[in-house]
Motif scaffolding. Structure first.
Motif, mmCIF file in Angstrom:
data_model
loop_
_atom_site.group_PDB
_atom_site.id
_atom_site.type_symbol
_atom_site.label_atom_id
_atom_site.label_comp_id
_atom_site.label_asym_id
_atom_site.label_seq_id
_atom_site.Cartn_x
_atom_site.Cartn_y
_atom_site.Cartn_z
ATOM 1 N N ALA A 86 -13.267 24.957 -28.113
ATOM 2 C CA ALA A 86 -12.081 25.823 -29.012
ATOM 3 C C ALA A 86 -11.770 27.839 -28.894
ATOM 4 C CB ALA A 86 -12.808 25.238 -29.803
ATOM 5 N N ARG A 87 -12.854 27.914 -28.406
ATOM 6 C CA ARG A 87 -13.171 29.187 -28.593
ATOM 7 C C ARG A 87 -12.380 30.096 -26.708
ATOM 8 N NH1 ARG A 87 -17.940 33.883 -28.604
ATOM 9 N NH2 ARG A 87 -16.432 35.672 -28.310
ATOM 10 N N ALA A 88 -13.366 29.405 -25.962
ATOM 11 C CA ALA A 88 -12.478 29.516 -24.951
ATOM 12 C C ALA A 88 -10.402 28.733 -24.914
ATOM 13 C CB ALA A 88 -12.775 28.885 -23.170
ATOM 14 N N ILE A 89 -9.987 28.072 -25.743
ATOM 15 C CA ILE A 89 -8.886 27.899 -25.566
ATOM 16 C C ILE A 89 -8.153 29.445 -26.081
ATOM 17 C CG2 ILE A 89 -7.400 26.726 -26.672
ATOM 18 C CD1 ILE A 89 -8.761 24.361 -26.093
ATOM 19 N N THR A 90 -8.605 29.862 -27.561
ATOM 20 C CA THR A 90 -7.597 31.037 -27.654
ATOM 21 C C THR A 90 -8.688 32.631 -27.779
ATOM 22 O OG1 THR A 90 -9.757 31.152 -29.451
ATOM 23 C CG2 THR A 90 -7.832 29.721 -29.510
ATOM 24 N N ASP A 91 -9.128 32.394 -26.170
ATOM 25 C CA ASP A 91 -9.704 33.843 -25.562
ATOM 26 C C ASP A 91 -9.850 33.288 -24.369
ATOM 27 O OD1 ASP A 91 -11.592 36.207 -25.492
ATOM 28 O OD2 ASP A 91 -12.548 36.325 -27.404
ATOM 29 N N GLN A 92 -9.044 34.031 -23.738
ATOM 30 C CA GLN A 92 -9.296 33.239 -22.458
ATOM 31 C C GLN A 92 -10.522 35.114 -21.677
ATOM 32 O OE1 GLN A 92 -5.643 34.244 -19.782
ATOM 33 N NE2 GLN A 92 -6.892 34.102 -17.852
ATOM 34 N N ALA A 93 -10.922 35.833 -22.167
ATOM 35 C CA ALA A 93 -11.757 36.458 -21.453
ATOM 36 C C ALA A 93 -13.129 36.927 -21.772
ATOM 37 C CB ALA A 93 -11.579 38.156 -21.508
ATOM 38 N N TRP A 94 -13.517 35.709 -22.955
ATOM 39 C CA TRP A 94 -14.541 35.072 -23.505
ATOM 40 C C TRP A 94 -14.686 33.983 -22.386
ATOM 41 C CZ3 TRP A 94 -15.997 30.116 -25.236
ATOM 42 C CH2 TRP A 94 -17.096 30.261 -25.317
ATOM 43 N N GLY A 95 -13.957 32.447 -22.189
ATOM 44 C CA GLY A 95 -13.695 31.517 -21.598
ATOM 45 C C GLY A 95 -14.041 31.989 -20.116
ATOM 46 N N GLU A 96 -13.314 32.945 -19.462
ATOM 47 C CA GLU A 96 -14.241 33.249 -18.099
ATOM 48 C C GLU A 96 -15.529 33.851 -18.085
ATOM 49 O OE1 GLU A 96 -10.777 35.718 -17.560
ATOM 50 O OE2 GLU A 96 -9.305 33.822 -16.253
ATOM 51 N N GLU A 97 -15.739 34.390 -18.907
ATOM 52 C CA GLU A 97 -16.728 35.824 -18.930
ATOM 53 C C GLU A 97 -18.014 34.332 -19.052
ATOM 54 O OE1 GLU A 97 -19.738 38.083 -21.252
ATOM 55 O OE2 GLU A 97 -17.846 38.974 -21.268
ATOM 56 N N PHE A 98 -17.502 33.044 -20.070
ATOM 57 C CA PHE A 98 -18.913 31.871 -19.839
ATOM 58 C C PHE A 98 -19.093 31.682 -18.274
ATOM 59 C CE2 PHE A 98 -19.299 27.662 -21.852
ATOM 60 C CZ PHE A 98 -20.400 28.139 -22.528
ATOM 61 N N ILE A 99 -17.798 30.735 -18.571
ATOM 62 C CA ILE A 99 -18.162 30.441 -16.818
ATOM 63 C C ILE A 99 -19.047 31.373 -15.764
ATOM 64 C CG2 ILE A 99 -16.728 29.528 -14.863
ATOM 65 C CD1 ILE A 99 -14.215 28.462 -17.002
ATOM 66 N N ASP A 100 -18.223 31.921 -16.055
ATOM 67 C CA ASP A 100 -19.570 33.055 -14.868
ATOM 68 C C ASP A 100 -20.588 33.520 -14.763
ATOM 69 O OD1 ASP A 100 -16.739 33.564 -13.129
ATOM 70 O OD2 ASP A 100 -16.271 35.551 -14.268
ATOM 71 N N ASP A 101 -21.283 33.240 -16.433
ATOM 72 C CA ASP A 101 -22.018 33.036 -16.961
ATOM 73 C C ASP A 101 -22.845 32.036 -16.676
ATOM 74 O OD1 ASP A 101 -21.804 35.884 -17.856
ATOM 75 O OD2 ASP A 101 -22.480 35.361 -19.635
ATOM 76 N N VAL A 102 -22.293 31.158 -16.613
ATOM 77 C CA VAL A 102 -22.655 29.853 -16.589
ATOM 78 C C VAL A 102 -22.700 29.136 -15.252
ATOM 79 C CG1 VAL A 102 -22.566 27.052 -17.598
ATOM 80 C CG2 VAL A 102 -22.365 28.885 -18.837
ATOM 81 N N LEU A 103 -22.253 29.138 -14.080
ATOM 82 C CA LEU A 103 -21.927 29.408 -12.944
ATOM 83 C C LEU A 103 -22.948 29.823 -12.926
ATOM 84 C CD1 LEU A 103 -18.458 28.818 -12.036
ATOM 85 C CD2 LEU A 103 -20.258 27.324 -12.124
ATOM 86 N N ASP A 104 -23.856 31.179 -12.518
ATOM 87 C CA ASP A 104 -24.479 32.531 -12.075
ATOM 88 C C ASP A 104 -25.913 31.994 -12.609
ATOM 89 O OD1 ASP A 104 -22.195 34.233 -11.056
ATOM 90 O OD2 ASP A 104 -22.573 35.469 -12.589
ATOM 91 N N ALA A 105 -25.770 31.553 -13.815
ATOM 92 C CA ALA A 105 -27.810 30.754 -13.935
ATOM 93 C C ALA A 105 -28.087 30.053 -13.915
ATOM 94 C CB ALA A 105 -27.031 30.819 -15.759
ATOM 95 N N GLU A 106 -27.246 28.917 -13.293
ATOM 96 C CA GLU A 106 -27.442 28.313 -12.678
ATOM 97 C C GLU A 106 -27.585 27.478 -11.032
ATOM 98 O OE1 GLU A 106 -25.363 23.824 -14.368
ATOM 99 O OE2 GLU A 106 -26.354 24.266 -16.367
ATOM 100 N N SER A 107 -26.827 29.102 -10.347
ATOM 101 C CA SER A 107 -26.649 28.908 -9.365
ATOM 102 C C SER A 107 -28.130 29.915 -8.939
ATOM 103 C CB SER A 107 -25.445 29.850 -8.618
ATOM 104 O OG SER A 107 -26.085 31.740 -8.930
ATOM 105 N N GLU A 108 -28.776 30.005 -9.176
ATOM 106 C CA GLU A 108 -30.114 30.662 -8.926
ATOM 107 C C GLU A 108 -31.376 29.743 -9.068
ATOM 108 O OE1 GLU A 108 -31.227 33.898 -12.073
ATOM 109 O OE2 GLU A 108 -29.125 34.721 -11.285
ATOM 110 N N GLY A 109 -30.742 29.032 -9.926
ATOM 111 C CA GLY A 109 -31.521 27.130 -10.039
ATOM 112 C C GLY A 109 -31.847 26.361 -10.444
#
Length: 168
Positions: free
Chosen positions: A16-39
């Motif tokens: 719901a937040r990502a649908i209404t806030d693209q900047a937050w959604g893109e940052e959220f995606i990047d953060d999860v992908l970065d965190a999981e790429s490390e381990g």
């Protein structure tokens, strides 16, 4: 590098937040992908997943047997600026559609997915990327990614998550 199928599990409130806030959604995606790429987390707990270059074959094969959920391209498009995404904005599946996808994936074993299909059929159908499907072991490549996608969707369904889907 080519196009790769990407997936991200999101809680309904995160969606719901990502649908209404693209900047937050893109940052959220990047953060999860970065965190999981490390381990590499346990596949049943991973929030991200990718099907490498098998995405188009999976789409072809699931459409061929009548899947009711598009597990490759998702359903609803995020209302985001497409200029920020080279292969189109992410699409999403709601928790109900994730459950339906998990059920369809569980009900259809990989050998049934490829029954009656050979690598040449994928090449003739123009499935991306053609050079992959010219190899004899290409169907094992596709069914391996299909099995892993099933684990991902089952875990997302059990958690009540939605799933974002995109090509990168």
């Amino acid at each position: 590098m080519g196009m790769v199928g990407e997936y991200l599990r999101v809680a309904p409130a995160e969606l719901a937040r990502a649908i209404t806030d693209q900047a937050w959604g893109e940052e959220f995606i990047d953060d999860v992908l970065d965190a999981e790429s490390e381990g590499c987390p346990d596949p049943t707990r991973a929030r991200s997943h990718n099907t490498d270059k098998a995405w188009d074959a999976l789409g072809f094969l699931t459409r061929r047997i009548g899947f009711t959920v598009d597990v490759v391209h998702g359903a609803e498009a995020m209302p985001w600026d497409e200029n920020d995404w080279s292969h189109g904005v992410p699409r999403y599946l709601t928790p109900d559609r994730v459950r339906a996808a998990a059920e369809a994936l569980s009900a259809t074993p990989g050998h049934r997915l490829v029954a009656g299909v050979g690598p040449a059929d994928l090449v003739r159908a123009g499935v991306y990327p053609a050079f992959v499907w010219e190899q004899a072991e290409s169907l094992e490549y596709a069914t391996g990614h299909y099995a892993a996608l099933g684990v991902f969707f089952r875990s997302a369904a059990e958690a009540g998550d939605a799933v974002l889907v995109w090509l990168s």
